[in-house]
Design a protein around this motif. Structure first.
Motif, PDB file in Angstrom:
ATOM      1  N   MET A   1     -15.524   9.454   7.311  1.00 29.63           N
ATOM      2  CA  MET A   1     -15.444  10.663   6.394  1.00 29.63           C
ATOM      3  C   MET A   1     -16.239  11.799   6.842  1.00 29.63           C
ATOM      4  O   MET A   1     -15.866  12.912   6.721  1.00 29.63           O
ATOM      5  CB  MET A   1     -16.340  10.183   5.039  1.00 29.63           C
ATOM      6  N   VAL A   2     -17.001  11.610   7.852  1.00 32.35           N
ATOM      7  CA  VAL A   2     -17.620  12.615   8.622  1.00 32.35           C
ATOM      8  C   VAL A   2     -16.761  12.880   9.357  1.00 32.35           C
ATOM      9  O   VAL A   2     -16.584  14.290   9.933  1.00 32.35           O
ATOM     10  CB  VAL A   2     -19.250  12.166   9.304  1.00 32.35           C
ATOM     11  N   ARG A   3     -16.310  12.148  10.263  1.00 32.15           N
ATOM     12  CA  ARG A   3     -15.564  12.390  11.759  1.00 32.15           C
ATOM     13  C   ARG A   3     -14.168  13.198  11.399  1.00 32.15           C
ATOM     14  O   ARG A   3     -14.018  14.135  12.085  1.00 32.15           O
ATOM     15  CB  ARG A   3     -15.376  11.425  12.388  1.00 32.15           C
ATOM     16  N   TYR A   4     -13.568  12.960  10.276  1.00 34.29           N
ATOM     17  CA  TYR A   4     -12.413  13.327  10.184  1.00 34.29           C
ATOM     18  C   TYR A   4     -12.367  14.132   8.695  1.00 34.29           C
ATOM     19  O   TYR A   4     -11.476  14.327   8.111  1.00 34.29           O
ATOM     20  CB  TYR A   4     -11.353  12.113   9.701  1.00 34.29           C
ATOM     21  N   ARG A   5     -13.504  14.750   8.206  1.00 30.74           N
ATOM     22  CA  ARG A   5     -13.264  15.617   7.259  1.00 30.74           C
ATOM     23  C   ARG A   5     -12.631  16.774   7.398  1.00 30.74           C
ATOM     24  O   ARG A   5     -12.576  17.546   8.343  1.00 30.74           O
ATOM     25  CB  ARG A   5     -14.946  15.924   6.840  1.00 30.74           C
TER      26      ARG A   5
ATOM     27  N   GLY B   1      -7.647   2.921   2.613  1.00 29.22           N
ATOM     28  CA  GLY B   1      -7.963   1.667   2.201  1.00 29.22           C
ATOM     29  C   GLY B   1      -9.586   1.483   1.861  1.00 29.22           C
ATOM     30  O   GLY B   1     -10.131   2.416   1.762  1.00 29.22           O
ATOM     31  N   LEU B   2      -9.763   0.301   1.955  1.00 25.50           N
ATOM     32  CA  LEU B   2     -11.300  -0.204   1.793  1.00 25.50           C
ATOM     33  C   LEU B   2     -12.351   0.805   2.211  1.00 25.50           C
ATOM     34  O   LEU B   2     -12.462   1.098   3.117  1.00 25.50           O
ATOM     35  CB  LEU B   2     -11.356  -1.581   2.374  1.00 25.50           C
TER      36      LEU B   2
ATOM     37  N   ALA C   1      -4.410   6.156   8.363  1.00 24.78           N
ATOM     38  CA  ALA C   1      -3.871   6.274   7.052  1.00 24.78           C
ATOM     39  C   ALA C   1      -2.480   5.506   7.042  1.00 24.78           C
ATOM     40  O   ALA C   1      -1.827   5.237   5.744  1.00 24.78           O
ATOM     41  CB  ALA C   1      -3.801   7.702   6.649  1.00 24.78           C
ATOM     42  N   GLY C   2      -1.709   5.580   8.045  1.00 28.72           N
ATOM     43  CA  GLY C   2      -0.351   5.066   7.996  1.00 28.72           C
ATOM     44  C   GLY C   2      -0.423   3.326   7.781  1.00 28.72           C
ATOM     45  O   GLY C   2       0.474   2.841   7.421  1.00 28.72           O
ATOM     46  N   SER C   3      -1.662   2.679   8.016  1.00 27.16           N
ATOM     47  CA  SER C   3      -1.690   1.247   7.681  1.00 27.16           C
ATOM     48  C   SER C   3      -2.950   0.978   6.983  1.00 27.16           C
ATOM     49  O   SER C   3      -4.049   0.720   7.720  1.00 27.16           O
ATOM     50  CB  SER C   3      -1.632   0.490   8.953  1.00 27.16           C
ATOM     51  N   PRO C   4      -3.018   1.386   5.650  1.00 21.62           N
ATOM     52  CA  PRO C   4      -4.279   1.174   4.863  1.00 21.62           C
ATOM     53  C   PRO C   4      -4.627  -0.293   4.932  1.00 21.62           C
ATOM     54  O   PRO C   4      -3.906  -1.004   4.974  1.00 21.62           O
ATOM     55  CB  PRO C   4      -3.873   1.558   3.514  1.00 21.62           C
TER      56      PRO C   4
ATOM     57  N   ALA D   1       0.868  -1.348   0.148  1.00 23.47           N
ATOM     58  CA  ALA D   1      -0.045  -0.038  -0.048  1.00 23.47           C
ATOM     59  C   ALA D   1       0.757   1.215  -0.085  1.00 23.47           C
ATOM     60  O   ALA D   1       0.583   2.509   0.501  1.00 23.47           O
ATOM     61  CB  ALA D   1      -0.922  -0.022   1.271  1.00 23.47           C
ATOM     62  N   VAL D   2       1.946   1.162  -0.779  1.00 24.21           N
ATOM     63  CA  VAL D   2       2.824   2.380  -0.580  1.00 24.21           C
ATOM     64  C   VAL D   2       2.257   3.512  -1.158  1.00 24.21           C
ATOM     65  O   VAL D   2       2.444   4.805  -0.355  1.00 24.21           O
ATOM     66  CB  VAL D   2       4.129   1.858  -1.357  1.00 24.21           C
ATOM     67  N   PHE D   3       1.403   3.479  -1.950  1.00 22.12           N
ATOM     68  CA  PHE D   3       0.841   4.637  -2.800  1.00 22.12           C
ATOM     69  C   PHE D   3      -0.193   5.393  -2.057  1.00 22.12           C
ATOM     70  O   PHE D   3      -0.250   6.389  -1.901  1.00 22.12           O
ATOM     71  CB  PHE D   3       0.706   4.449  -4.246  1.00 22.12           C
ATOM     72  N   TRP D   4      -0.941   4.213  -1.338  1.00 22.03           N
ATOM     73  CA  TRP D   4      -1.990   4.948  -0.461  1.00 22.03           C
ATOM     74  C   TRP D   4      -1.505   5.514   0.715  1.00 22.03           C
ATOM     75  O   TRP D   4      -1.960   6.582   1.040  1.00 22.03           O
ATOM     76  CB  TRP D   4      -2.686   3.547  -0.075  1.00 22.03           C
ATOM     77  N   LYS D   5      -0.224   5.134   1.120  1.00 24.65           N
ATOM     78  CA  LYS D   5       0.229   5.602   2.103  1.00 24.65           C
ATOM     79  C   LYS D   5       0.694   7.062   2.031  1.00 24.65           C
ATOM     80  O   LYS D   5       0.715   7.933   2.446  1.00 24.65           O
ATOM     81  CB  LYS D   5       1.491   4.758   3.027  1.00 24.65           C
ATOM     82  N   MET D   6       1.342   7.436   0.719  1.00 24.44           N
ATOM     83  CA  MET D   6       1.766   8.499   0.150  1.00 24.44           C
ATOM     84  C   MET D   6       0.786   9.431   0.207  1.00 24.44           C
ATOM     85  O   MET D   6       1.127  10.778   0.499  1.00 24.44           O
ATOM     86  CB  MET D   6       2.306   8.360  -1.374  1.00 24.44           C
TER      87      MET D   6
END
Length: 240
Positions: A219-223, A210-211, A230-233, A200-205
């Motif tokens: 998405m609401v809580r961290y908008r 992830g899923l 995000a460091g472990s997708p 998941a190197v590009f997801w982390k970038m």
């Protein structure tokens, strides 16, 4: 084919944020040849064998993804990120075989928005393009694409994309724009269980967690805020 490392990060960030939502759901059409890697996506894909590409074609694609994704502090090389494996699996699967594409002709020159108008499957088009580019490299530079230095190979790709390297039989600019480049972007940002985006190197970038089905409330809580996970997708395979 991005010169500056900061530009490369911005390029991947923009491509990922714009395309990852559409790329990831589309990937399940990938080849059934995913095999044991689909059952165990956290592991390095089984034997890293190629199911579509021959030895010379694999060398070409490996050189291409290493030029487009060089190893640096942002990521490993394209090969080490699994990008060549992803491309091979797509070519070996339903997408590469032209599943769902109308292949009975007639094949007339059409508007670009109408898509490919060729009597070739994506796999056939990709391989024919590889052969044509290799022939052009031998003719113009004295060596096949995989044997060129990175700067030379990068210049070849730029010339192809810009229409400065052509072939009488194939539209090489279309080969790059409609086959090679989309597969490269997909390989970067698809779920790792399909061979690319290893670890998941590009997801982390880009901070992608992830899923997406698991993140409706997040998405609401961290908008507008960094997501702590995000460091472990999470891959689709993590939930199977």
């Amino acid at each position: 084919m991005v010169d500056k490392r900061t530009d490369r990060r911005n390029f991947l960030l923009q491509a990922g944020l714009a395309g990852v939502a559409s790329v990831v759901p589309a990937v399940p059409a990938a080849s059934a040849a995913v095999g044991t890697a689909a059952a165990n996506p956290a592991a390095k894909p089984a034997a890293d064998t190629y199911h579509s590409l021959g030895p010379d074609e694999a060398a070409f694609i490996e050189a291409l993804v290493n030029v487009m994704c060089p190893a640096d502090e942002l990521s490993p090389s394209g090969v080490d990120c699994g990008l060549a494996i992803y491309i091979d699996r797509q070519l070996a699967g339903p997408y590469g075989k032209g599943d769902g594409r109308y292949q009975r002709g007639p094949y007339r020159h059409g508007k670009p928005q109408l898509g490919l108008q060729l009597p070739l499957t994506p796999e056939q088009f990709c391989k024919a393009g590889i052969a044509a580019v290799d022939a052009a490299c031998v003719r113009d530079r004295g060596a096949p694409f995989a044997a060129l230095k990175n700067a030379e190979a990068d210049a070849v790709l730029s010339d192809i994309a810009g229409g400065r390297v052509t072939d009488e039989r194939l539209p090489l600019a279309s080969w790059f724009d409609d086959i090679v480049y989309p597969l490269f972007i997909e390989a970067c940002f698809a779920d790792p269980m399909y061979g690319g985006n290893r670890n998941a190197v590009f997801w982390k970038m880009i901070g992608y967690p992830g899923l997406p089905a698991n993140h409706a409330l997040d998405m609401v809580r961290y908008r507008g805020k960094p997501y702590p996970g995000a460091g472990s997708p999470k891959s689709i395979g993590d939930f199977s």
